[in-house]
Scaffold this motif. Structure first.
Motif, PDB file in Angstrom:
ATOM      1  N   VAL A 105       0.834  -1.206   0.000  1.00 40.10           N
ATOM      2  CA  VAL A 105       0.000   0.000   0.000  1.00 40.10           C
ATOM      3  C   VAL A 105       0.869   1.256   0.000  1.00 40.10           C
ATOM      4  N   GLY A 106       1.916   1.277   0.829  1.00 36.05           N
ATOM      5  CA  GLY A 106       2.800   2.438   0.884  1.00 36.05           C
ATOM      6  C   GLY A 106       3.504   2.692  -0.429  1.00 36.05           C
ATOM      7  N   GLY A 107       3.982   1.613  -1.084  1.00 37.21           N
ATOM      8  CA  GLY A 107       4.677   1.763  -2.354  1.00 37.21           C
ATOM      9  C   GLY A 107       3.776   2.285  -3.457  1.00 37.21           C
ATOM     10  N   LEU A 108       2.550   1.773  -3.532  1.00 39.76           N
ATOM     11  CA  LEU A 108       1.620   2.206  -4.572  1.00 39.76           C
ATOM     12  C   LEU A 108       1.156   3.649  -4.356  1.00 39.76           C
ATOM     13  N   ILE A 109       0.814   3.984  -3.117  1.00 42.64           N
ATOM     14  CA  ILE A 109       0.348   5.350  -2.850  1.00 42.64           C
ATOM     15  C   ILE A 109       1.486   6.352  -3.046  1.00 42.64           C
ATOM     16  N   GLY A 110       2.690   6.002  -2.572  1.00 38.46           N
ATOM     17  CA  GLY A 110       3.831   6.893  -2.751  1.00 38.46           C
ATOM     18  C   GLY A 110       4.114   7.153  -4.221  1.00 38.46           C
ATOM     19  N   ALA A 111       4.069   6.100  -5.029  1.00 37.57           N
ATOM     20  CA  ALA A 111       4.300   6.249  -6.464  1.00 37.57           C
ATOM     21  C   ALA A 111       3.216   7.106  -7.107  1.00 37.57           C
ATOM     22  N   ASN A 112       1.968   6.884  -6.715  1.00 36.46           N
ATOM     23  CA  ASN A 112       0.856   7.651  -7.278  1.00 36.46           C
ATOM     24  C   ASN A 112       0.981   9.136  -6.964  1.00 36.46           C
ATOM     25  N   VAL A 113       1.396   9.448  -5.729  1.00 39.12           N
ATOM     26  CA  VAL A 113       1.560  10.850  -5.337  1.00 39.12           C
ATOM     27  C   VAL A 113       2.680  11.507  -6.141  1.00 39.12           C
ATOM     28  N   LEU A 114       3.831  10.842  -6.262  1.00 46.33           N
ATOM     29  CA  LEU A 114       4.944  11.419  -7.012  1.00 46.33           C
ATOM     30  C   LEU A 114       4.604  11.594  -8.486  1.00 46.33           C
ATOM     31  N   ALA A 115       3.709  10.736  -8.998  1.00 47.19           N
ATOM     32  CA  ALA A 115       3.328  10.801 -10.413  1.00 47.19           C
ATOM     33  C   ALA A 115       2.217  11.807 -10.685  1.00 47.19           C
ATOM     34  N   GLY A 116       1.718  12.474  -9.631  1.00 49.01           N
ATOM     35  CA  GLY A 116       0.636  13.431  -9.817  1.00 49.01           C
ATOM     36  C   GLY A 116      -0.740  12.841  -9.680  1.00 49.01           C
ATOM     37  N   GLN A 117      -0.836  11.656  -9.069  1.00 50.32           N
ATOM     38  CA  GLN A 117      -2.076  10.955  -8.771  1.00 50.32           C
ATOM     39  C   GLN A 117      -2.920  10.659 -10.010  1.00 50.32           C
ATOM     40  N   PRO A 118      -2.342   9.956 -10.994  1.00 52.31           N
ATOM     41  CA  PRO A 118      -3.116   9.595 -12.193  1.00 52.31           C
ATOM     42  C   PRO A 118      -4.126   8.480 -11.960  1.00 52.31           C
TER      43      PRO A 118
END
Length: 315
Positions: A105-118
């Motif tokens: 969960v942390g890895g996916l949410i962190g990646a989504n935030v850095l990517a601009g939440q696509p």
């Protein structure tokens, strides 16, 4: 989409199954892992780890948190950015408290935030469930509270599922306290699954269906007689308890001290007792002493249900 350079994701521990709710129900608990992602313009990413059992966590590309991070970028068909990841552990490893789910969960949410939440919340949840292979830990870790997950209904006209999962929040009475007893030994999920039978009888399936229904009402109302009956299970606990030293002794001690009942948290070996607030301290002491008599040191504490799930702080 705005570019985020640094974000911290805090994810709660979870307890899954809750007796008869095998692989479909779980609850978030007030125990946490924290993951900080810092974007770099170039260079190889670095992973640092502090906290509980930090020395046992791998810091190369095989790290589960980083694998989830990369999986997200694969799903949006973009290369992952260079990042520094700082992990602060509060959830013990391989103890049945969802440590792997916090990483996913942390890895996916962190990646989504850095990517601009696509990706939407539901899209991230489906990715998380696919990575974990079952929903009972990742769903409450993501959303908080107690959650029941079931597969969606197939759309016959389109011959595809409109949604892979239906997720239902389960009300949890404020009078019910969770007491977790975390022993100083581990039990892998793989080992715990290997002892399970490949088939069960119709009678056992009906037994668990009835008791899961009763569990949902017991959690909502806090009614003790319902909870005492509801925590019984025939699908996994009778087979797994033999892998947990002192299980019967700890169970007897917990019930004698006032607990409604005791279950295996996730795949174990952590044991979870549900009790009224009045008896919580007595149950904590009884479970710790019972395990100590079996030669097992355990961290026993009462925890509340976390209602927020994963939190994001953007810096």
């Amino acid at each position: 989409m705005s570019v985020v350079s640094c974000a911290t994701i805090t994810v709660p521990a979870t307890t899954a199954n809750l007796g008869p709710g095998f692989d479909c129900i779980g609850a978030a608990l007030t125990l946490y892992n924290e993951f900080k992602f810092t974007r770099h313009s170039h260079g190889r990413g670095v992973i640092t780890v502090t906290g509980v059992e930090a020395e046992r966590v791998v810091t190369d590309d095989s790290n589960l948190l980083y694998q989830a991070f990369v999986k997200f970028y694969e799903s949006i068909e973009q290369p992952p950015p260079f990042v520094q990841i700082d992990i602060s552990l509060g959830v013990p490893l391989a103890r049945g408290l969802g440590s792997s789910a916090t990483a996913i969960v942390g890895g996916l949410i962190g990646a989504n935030v850095l990517a601009g939440q696509p990706l939407s919340q539901s899209q991230l949840l489906e990715l998380a469930i696919a990575l974990e292979d079952h929903p009972d830990n990742v769903v409450p870790a993501f959303l908080g509270g107690c959650r029941l997950a079931a597969t969606g209904v197939e759309n016959q006209s389109l011959r595809e599922k409109e949604s892979l999962w239906e997720i239902c929040e389960i009300p949890w009475s404020q009078e019910i306290v969770s007491v977790v007893a975390i022993p100083d030994f581990e039990l892998s999920t793989k080992e715990a699954r290997q002892v399970l039978p490949s088939e069960v009888s119709r009678g056992d399936a009906i037994f668990n269906t009835a008791h899961l229904g009763l569990l949902l009402r017991g959690l909502e109302t806090g009614r003790g007689s319902w909870l005492r009956a509801a925590l019984q299970d025939r699908l996994h606990q009778p087979y797994r308890k033999v892998l947990i030293r002192g299980y019967d002794a700890v169970n007897s001690a917990a019930v004698a001290a006032g607990a409604y009942g005791m279950v295996i948290s996730g795949a174990g070996p952590t044991l979870l007792a549900l009790t009224d607030r009045v008896y919580a301290d007595a149950v904590v002491g009884a479970m710790a002493n019972a395990w100590l008599k079996e030669g097992v040191k355990a961290d026993v504490r009462s925890l509340c249900v976390d209602t927020q799930g994963a939190r994001v702080v953007i810096e």
